[in-house]
Write an enzyme that holds these catalytic residues in place. Sequence first.
Site, short mmCIF file in Angstrom:
data_model
loop_
_atom_site.label_atom_id
_atom_site.label_comp_id
_atom_site.label_asym_id
_atom_site.label_seq_id
_atom_site.Cartn_x
_atom_site.Cartn_y
_atom_site.Cartn_z
NE ARG A 101 -3.07 8.05 -4.33
CZ ARG A 101 -1.53 8.35 -4.26
NH1 ARG A 101 -0.94 7.32 -3.99
NH2 ARG A 101 -1.26 9.42 -4.38
CB ILE B 49 -1.06 -0.02 1.23
CG1 ILE B 49 -0.20 -0.26 2.38
CG2 ILE B 49 -1.92 -1.13 1.02
CD1 ILE B 49 -1.05 -0.05 3.87
CG ASP B 50 0.01 4.19 -2.69
OD1 ASP B 50 0.85 3.52 -3.52
OD2 ASP B 50 -1.17 4.63 -3.29
CE LYS B 51 6.24 8.94 3.13
NZ LYS B 51 7.44 10.22 2.80
CB THR C 189 -2.44 4.09 1.87
OG1 THR C 189 -2.59 4.94 0.87
CG2 THR C 189 -3.72 3.08 2.39
#
Length: 308
Positions: free
Chosen positions: A237, A137-139, A141
């Site tokens: 997103r 998962i993104d930084k 998130t």
Amino acid sequence: MEDFTYTISEEQKGERIDKALVTLEADWSRSQIQIWLKDGAVLVNGETAKPNYKVKLNDVITVTVPDVEPLDIEAEDLNLEIVYEDEDVLVVNKPRGMVVHPAPGHTSGTLVNGLMHQVTDLSGINGVLRPGIVHRIDKDTSGLLMVAKNDKAHVSLVDQLVKRTVTRKYTALVHGHIPHDKGTIDAPIGRDSRDRQSMAVIDKGKHAITHFRVIERFGNFTLVECRLETGRTHQIRVHMKYIGFPLAGDPKYGPKKTIEFNGQALHAGVVGFIHPRTEEYLEFEAPLPEEFKTLLEEMKTTVDSKEK
């Protein structure tokens, strides 16, 4: 490396080589064997085997299993919140602002650095920089990630992701008032030709499906639950921007004038999967981080004050 040698009997003859090897070696999965076949690590009678080869009686099969590359990452005490752990898998609740794995120029403070300190064993399929990492998962998130502690578990979890049987639900705050209570976004995602650092909905992209339902509306913002059917980079997103409701706080895909939240308001709250060893379905839930809760309380207060 270690070599394993087998001779095909009447029971296996005529089977595809990967299926035959699963029968002969219960600790291996067909997916792992297919990787070794592509890498040329499987020989039949001394010759490199093709992935679709059907074994014959008395064939001698040799499988060269590569050594797991030693991990050369500095372990750091990051006090990670591990919500579940056994001998095969663990589930960790990643905080906002933390990168999942090291990369050139960014070798410390990542989830992997913390796992190396708290966990004895991690799978080696993804190499030294991403041990145990099955998905990301993104930084900015927050939320739950599955982690594999051995290669067999790793292959099983990846198989489940490919087959879309893993449950992944996210809570997101988006710009705009979504009028309908639920919906499905089915739109392919690929690299944005105008910005190679971003993803976009493009005709030649990879198949991507996101299901969403409205949880609550706050004036010009809407809180939604998004369930991933596929797992493309930046999928939620990109998809929410595509339908006109970009994530609040998102510096890449959101509007310039957005909330001050140091990144997108997105939380991976639920993950569920079939255990690689027991075959039992497990599901875990992580509550919204305090800063996300505070943001929603402020939204609600603002809306209530305007309505009075």
